[in-house]
Scaffold this active site. Sequence first.
Site, PDB file in Angstrom:
ATOM      1  N   GLU A 304       4.646   3.960  -5.966  1.00 52.52           N
ATOM      2  CA  GLU A 304       3.602   4.394  -5.495  1.00 52.52           C
ATOM      3  C   GLU A 304       3.871   6.001  -5.036  1.00 52.52           C
ATOM      4  O   GLU A 304       3.468   6.213  -3.778  1.00 52.52           O
ATOM      5  CB  GLU A 304       2.793   3.655  -4.910  1.00 52.52           C
ATOM      6  CG  GLU A 304       2.430   2.189  -5.524  1.00 52.52           C
ATOM      7  CD  GLU A 304       1.131   1.362  -4.868  1.00 52.52           C
ATOM      8  OE1 GLU A 304       1.388   1.388  -3.425  1.00 52.52           O
ATOM      9  OE2 GLU A 304       0.401   1.004  -5.352  1.00 52.52           O
ATOM     10  N   ASP A 383      -0.915  -7.614  -7.789  1.00 53.36           N
ATOM     11  CA  ASP A 383      -0.932  -7.162  -6.544  1.00 53.36           C
ATOM     12  C   ASP A 383      -2.165  -7.866  -5.758  1.00 53.36           C
ATOM     13  O   ASP A 383      -3.177  -7.221  -5.569  1.00 53.36           O
ATOM     14  CB  ASP A 383      -1.378  -5.584  -6.489  1.00 53.36           C
ATOM     15  CG  ASP A 383      -1.283  -4.856  -5.136  1.00 53.36           C
ATOM     16  OD1 ASP A 383      -0.806  -5.595  -4.214  1.00 53.36           O
ATOM     17  OD2 ASP A 383      -1.587  -3.815  -5.144  1.00 53.36           O
ATOM     18  N   GLU A 411      -6.958  -7.371   1.598  1.00 51.85           N
ATOM     19  CA  GLU A 411      -7.053  -6.198   1.030  1.00 51.85           C
ATOM     20  C   GLU A 411      -8.286  -6.435  -0.136  1.00 51.85           C
ATOM     21  O   GLU A 411      -9.230  -5.878  -0.317  1.00 51.85           O
ATOM     22  CB  GLU A 411      -6.007  -5.650   0.439  1.00 51.85           C
ATOM     23  CG  GLU A 411      -6.308  -4.226  -0.469  1.00 51.85           C
ATOM     24  CD  GLU A 411      -5.056  -3.787  -0.984  1.00 51.85           C
ATOM     25  OE1 GLU A 411      -4.034  -4.336  -0.828  1.00 51.85           O
ATOM     26  OE2 GLU A 411      -4.891  -2.662  -1.469  1.00 51.85           O
TER      27      GLU A 411
HETATM   28  O1  GCW Z   1      -1.518  -3.569  -2.317  1.00 53.47           O
HETATM   29  C1  GCW Z   1      -1.388  -2.112  -2.503  1.00 53.47           C
HETATM   30  C2  GCW Z   1      -1.947  -1.295  -1.577  1.00 53.47           C
HETATM   31  C3  GCW Z   1      -1.529  -0.137  -0.899  1.00 53.47           C
HETATM   32  C4  GCW Z   1       0.014  -0.750  -0.503  1.00 53.47           C
HETATM   33  C5  GCW Z   1       0.901  -1.262  -1.619  1.00 53.47           C
HETATM   34  C6  GCW Z   1       2.122  -1.736  -1.418  1.00 53.47           C
HETATM   35  C7  GCW Z   1       1.225  -0.077   1.329  1.00 53.47           C
HETATM   36  O2  GCW Z   1      -3.282  -0.942  -2.251  1.00 53.47           O
HETATM   37  O3  GCW Z   1      -2.042   0.109  -0.014  1.00 53.47           O
HETATM   38  O4  GCW Z   1       0.875   0.143   0.360  1.00 53.47           O
HETATM   39  O5  GCW Z   1       0.151  -2.300  -2.484  1.00 53.47           O
HETATM   40  O6  GCW Z   1       2.153  -3.061  -1.352  1.00 53.47           O
HETATM   41  O7  GCW Z   1       3.068  -0.915  -1.104  1.00 53.47           O
END
Ligand code: GCW
Length: 697
Positions: A304, A383, A411
């Site tokens: 990311e 995720d 989240e």
């Molecule tokens: O779950 C996702 C989130 C991001 C997060 C990323 C990660 C810290 O949307 O906000 O960043 O994963 O785990 O690196």
Amino acid sequence: SDTGYDAWLRYDRLPERQAGVLTGWCRRIVMPEREGLFHTVRRELTAALASLLGIEPVVTDVLDADADAADTTGAGRALVVATAERAAGLGLLAGEEAGALHADGFVIRTVRRGDVRAVLLAGGTARGLLYGAFHFLRLASIGSLNDRALEQLDIADRPRNPLRMINHWDNMDGSIERGYAGKSIFFRDGKFIADKTRVRDYARLLASIGINALTINNVNVHETETKLITDELLPDVAATADIFREYGIRLMLSINFAAPIQAGGLPTADPLDPAVRAWWRERAAAIFRRIPDFGGFLVKADSEFRPGPFTYGRDHADGANMLAEALEPFGGIVIWRCFVYNCLQDWRDRTTDRAKAAYDHFVPLDGRFKDNVLLQIKNGPMDFQVREPVSPLFGGLTRTNQMLELQITQEYTGQQRHLCYLVPQWKEVLDFDTYACGEGTTVARIASGSAFGRETGGIAGVSNIGDDPNWTGHLLAQANLYGFGRLAWNPELSAEDITDEWVRLTFGGDPETVRTIAEMLLDSWRIYENYTAPLGVGWMVNPGHHYGPNVDGYEYSKWGTYHFADCRGIGVDRTVKTGTGFTAQYHKPHSEIYESLEQCPDELLLFFHHVPYTHRLHSGKTVIQHIYDTHFEGAEQARGLVERWSGLKGRIDTGRFLQVLRRLEEQAEHAKEWRDVINTYFWRKSGIPDARGRKIY
Ligand code: GCW
């Protein structure tokens, strides 16, 4: 009014009879060791017992029956608190047993020596003693220490995971990435918060559930946070480490892989460049000079948009090993995250499958990581969705230290405005048998290191706390933090037992209250799943903040998270035969079960298969009818949570009663929004009406 700040460490006065019995044993505490962590143990025990029993316990350092002769209530009895070695010296523990006790383990046992009868609390080390003390206080708080129990206590316990860790995603401006409970307790306006009261109270909470490591800053390490490892900010880091040390918790930092450039002024961060390697070595030495028990680094690299070794044509073993080499002389470790995937995917491209990415990146590197590196793997291949299969990287790697990463912060599971108790989900993950080494190669055993005889391993949870008065926003979300710690300590504990413990500690022993709240918690994950993304397909949330329904929110995005719904069907074909081939990343029998439309479990069907809306599930329902039914049912169940809680009025103090009630009411309303958006979307896409003719828009 009661805000819930004390969480599960309330130590409310025990009923008279119970208090009386316990007082007989605890009025006198014999504690020969006093420095450092022992001091914490002593402070915790005396304060808690004072509060539970309404007494001021006397602490002495000798076990001497006569000293107590004048005391009629506690004649000849004591609570002895010592390391196993010391206890053996006092003749209260066999030398062999003392020698075999795990450093973080403890024994709680009723013993006798001459005229003295004592409850012995012995720890492998001071840290084990701390965990033993908290365990003893937990038993006392929930009323398990009655007369009979105290006469014959015999408990021995030890943690199953070497690392039991919390990861904060806190930024130094005070914001928290994916935080739903206020702002950071560590940072504000680019600086450390000077008043450490909250940090200390937090350290207590964590130690009480066995946590022994934490990172305080976000894995997305921005400009200011990059400087945490520089001389400018290290004194502040050290001051925070001092507080956690009081509770046996090691501080670690998330680092920026490009720090040599951004903080060191070097032209490159290439892990094979000698100047870069020297820079990290020098930094490690500087950190350990100030914080001798510093834990090490947590790294999100090439993920990311974060920098990483790929920039220099190097791989993740090169990157991790470089840092590991720098930390090795001081006993530090590198935790390297496996959340690596292409986040610039073209939604038109049907061959790339984000679910496959972690395995594809890391399995080829198995065996190449240094001994002080651990790979941290999210529970699922995508995720932290409400439902995902277990990441096949567990079972894919056999020659590498591993950590399981769970997300305590909600989240994708209602952001602490909805009740979603995740312990049952985590239990499924931990109990999942990968078959990597035949039957019984569970995720729990892989994470702990025991499955492949690794020296280290563990579980990390992304924190759900902030500076809200009750820590977690939703008071009942405290149960997720508590449950995380208990599972990290022992993954074999049952969800029911953990839940029961938490409810009793938090709300007391009234049977109706305990039963109601425990059931609400244990039902809540399924309820949340019912009215959100169906059958393992995931997402369907608003982009960016991820709250609330938006079925196509990510459908045409770059993030690789699609459901592929059209007028005929829905789901992601991840089979080998006709899809992305993801199912091949599992060992048998899972590879075959997931590959097969007939055998794939209903709850994961749309994760693995694209099916027509008329496809029949094992439940006997069609997919479309399942979607309608679960969404109507889920919204009703959310309303039901309000009613269940309302029934506890008068049994819980008004402050805590009302704050939970408000959240549950918001959830019930919002669940209707989810229900209607999802149902309407699929009714319009499929043209298939609800068999029960309910209102769809
Ligand atoms: O779950 C996702 C989130 C991001 C997060 C990323 C990660 C810290 O949307 O906000 O960043 O994963 O785990 O690196």
